[in-house]
Design a protein around this motif. Structure first.
Motif, mmCIF file in Angstrom:
data_model
loop_
_atom_site.group_PDB
_atom_site.id
_atom_site.type_symbol
_atom_site.label_atom_id
_atom_site.label_comp_id
_atom_site.label_asym_id
_atom_site.label_seq_id
_atom_site.Cartn_x
_atom_site.Cartn_y
_atom_site.Cartn_z
ATOM 1 N N SER A 262 16.778 -14.935 19.062
ATOM 2 C CA SER A 262 16.466 -14.519 17.692
ATOM 3 C C SER A 262 16.634 -15.701 16.731
ATOM 4 N N LYS A 263 15.957 -15.616 15.596
ATOM 5 C CA LYS A 263 15.971 -16.715 14.640
ATOM 6 C C LYS A 263 16.567 -16.276 13.303
ATOM 7 N N GLU A 264 17.386 -17.160 12.735
ATOM 8 C CA GLU A 264 17.902 -16.971 11.383
ATOM 9 C C GLU A 264 17.255 -18.032 10.495
ATOM 10 N N ILE A 265 16.554 -17.577 9.457
ATOM 11 C CA ILE A 265 15.770 -18.497 8.629
ATOM 12 C C ILE A 265 16.307 -18.495 7.197
ATOM 13 N N THR A 266 16.833 -19.636 6.789
ATOM 14 C CA THR A 266 17.285 -19.836 5.418
ATOM 15 C C THR A 266 16.158 -20.493 4.636
ATOM 16 N N LEU A 267 15.854 -19.935 3.460
ATOM 17 C CA LEU A 267 14.737 -20.424 2.651
ATOM 18 C C LEU A 267 15.186 -20.722 1.233
ATOM 19 N N ALA A 268 14.632 -21.781 0.643
ATOM 20 C CA ALA A 268 14.864 -22.096 -0.764
ATOM 21 C C ALA A 268 13.531 -22.478 -1.399
ATOM 22 N N LYS A 269 13.215 -21.861 -2.549
ATOM 23 C CA LYS A 269 11.978 -22.164 -3.274
ATOM 24 C C LYS A 269 12.312 -22.486 -4.719
ATOM 25 N N ARG A 270 11.752 -23.582 -5.205
ATOM 26 C CA ARG A 270 12.089 -24.033 -6.553
ATOM 27 C C ARG A 270 11.569 -23.070 -7.613
ATOM 28 N N LYS A 271 12.394 -22.863 -8.642
ATOM 29 C CA LYS A 271 11.978 -22.000 -9.747
ATOM 30 C C LYS A 271 11.939 -22.745 -11.079
ATOM 31 N N ALA A 272 12.689 -23.853 -11.219
ATOM 32 C CA ALA A 272 12.665 -24.612 -12.470
ATOM 33 C C ALA A 272 13.198 -26.021 -12.231
ATOM 34 N N VAL A 273 12.813 -26.944 -13.135
ATOM 35 C CA VAL A 273 13.294 -28.321 -13.047
ATOM 36 C C VAL A 273 13.394 -28.904 -14.447
ATOM 37 N N LYS A 274 14.450 -29.687 -14.703
ATOM 38 C CA LYS A 274 14.613 -30.371 -15.982
ATOM 39 C C LYS A 274 15.246 -31.738 -15.731
ATOM 40 N N VAL A 275 14.920 -32.698 -16.590
ATOM 41 C CA VAL A 275 15.548 -34.015 -16.564
ATOM 42 C C VAL A 275 16.369 -34.149 -17.841
ATOM 43 N N LEU A 276 17.690 -34.248 -17.707
ATOM 44 C CA LEU A 276 18.545 -34.322 -18.893
ATOM 45 C C LEU A 276 19.907 -34.908 -18.556
ATOM 46 N N ASP A 277 20.626 -35.323 -19.574
ATOM 47 C CA ASP A 277 21.977 -35.871 -19.423
ATOM 48 C C ASP A 277 22.969 -34.710 -19.467
ATOM 49 N N TYR A 278 23.060 -33.966 -18.373
ATOM 50 C CA TYR A 278 23.810 -32.717 -18.360
ATOM 51 C C TYR A 278 25.294 -32.911 -18.672
ATOM 52 N N TRP A 279 25.855 -34.077 -18.359
ATOM 53 C CA TRP A 279 27.283 -34.325 -18.579
ATOM 54 C C TRP A 279 27.628 -34.359 -20.073
ATOM 55 N N LYS A 280 26.609 -34.503 -20.924
ATOM 56 C CA LYS A 280 26.830 -34.463 -22.367
ATOM 57 C C LYS A 280 26.572 -33.064 -22.933
ATOM 58 N N ARG A 281 26.048 -32.175 -22.105
ATOM 59 C CA ARG A 281 25.669 -30.837 -22.578
ATOM 60 C C ARG A 281 26.729 -29.824 -22.148
ATOM 61 N N ASN A 282 27.922 -29.951 -22.715
ATOM 62 C CA ASN A 282 29.037 -29.119 -22.274
ATOM 63 C C ASN A 282 29.576 -28.200 -23.372
#
Length: 297
Positions: A262-282
């Motif tokens: 039998s097979k166990e299938i883990t899946l991930a599909k992208r839903k959003a993307v952003k480019v930002l300086d997250y360490w400053k957004r706290n």
């Protein structure tokens, strides 16, 4: 004497030139730098279907890619890179998180990979941590020689607790960064590779290299897929990414074949993307960015 001096100088120049680390090929460093050296990180969120304990769990994954100045000797992020001299090396860091629930209790997982950007080298360091209500575990391996890694596993399980790790080969966890740096740097065909630190934690098996096969193929007009197949037939990893720079990762799939077929299938599909300086957004006022990334956890 003049001839002798010239010979000595030539020998020194030869030694110095041979000692320089080779530079990655087929990379437009100007284009690469405009994207990766803008002082921001790329954050992608994914809908996750994670298999655990024989059942599929709904969850969420996040990929964070960012460049950093790293210490060659200590293999940690430099506090003062301008003063580090030759100890400084540029790396691409990937942080991958996975969050899902098994019955009543949650799993929180994180994987980090640090791969040189300009110098043609294997990943320098890989770490993973897993937290759930039974306890927590942490693994770290560092490049300790040509093609070899050593490190430690700290676990709440008696059999595994505080064990040393030694393994030789290509790291599966390095493939994510190599895709982002330059897919042409990925070795194709037969390779000796050891599986992800995440897989090692779930399988509770000793980390060991295995023969495997890597191929990259077009699966649409704008998408490629890396496929890693282990010779044991137990594990297959597929990573979908954009055909053109910056080679954004769009989805992945992990197929594990059990002893009963039998097979166990883990899946991930992208839903959003952003480019930002997250360490400053706290601040509280920055929480709207989580909505833009469609984050639930």
């Amino acid at each position: 004497m003049k001839i002798q001096s010239l010979l000595i100088l030539s020998a020194i120049l030869f030694i110095v030139s041979c000692s320089k680390a080779p530079v990655r090929e087929n990379i437009d460093f100007e284009q690469w730098g405009k994207y990766w050296f803008q002082g921001k990180a790329e954050i992608s969120s994914f809908d996750l279907k994670q298999y655990r304990y024989g059942e599929e769990r709904q969850g969420e994954a996040v990929l964070i890619f960012v460049t950093e100045d790293f210490s060659r000797k200590k293999q940690v992020k430099l506090d003062n890179p301008d003063d580090a001299g030759k100890d400084k090396i540029g790396v691409l860091k990937m942080n991958q998180t996975r969050d899902f629930v098994t019955g009543i209790y949650p799993y929180h997982m994180m994987l980090s990979a640090f791969t040189p950007t300009k110098e043609k080298s294997q990943g320098l360091k890989f770490t993973s941590s897993v937290q759930e209500w039974c306890g927590q575990s942490f693994s770290q391996i560092n490049l300790s020689g040509t093609n070899s890694y050593s490190g430690k596993l700290n676990s709440y399980f008696e059999k595994e607790g505080d064990a040393s790790i030694s393994v030789t080969g290509l790291a599966e966890d390095d493939l994510w960064n190599l895709i982002r740096i330059s897919p042409s740097e990925i070795p194709l065909g037969g390779v000796s590779i050891f599986p992800s630190l995440f897989y090692q934690r779930f399988s509770h098996q000793e980390l060991a290299a295995e023969e495997a096969f890597i191929r990259i193929q077009d699966i649409s007009t704008d998408r490629k897929q890396l496929e890693l197949t282990y010779s044991s037939g137990v594990r297959v990893l597929k990573i979908d990414f954009e055909k053109n720079f910056p080679f954004e990762i769009l989805a992945w799939e992990e197929i594990q074949t059990k002893s009963d077929g039998s097979k166990e299938i883990t899946l991930a599909k992208r839903k959003a993307v952003k480019v930002l300086d997250y360490w400053k957004r706290n601040k509280v006022e920055d929480e709207f960015l989580r909505d833009e990334l469609k984050l639930k956890y």
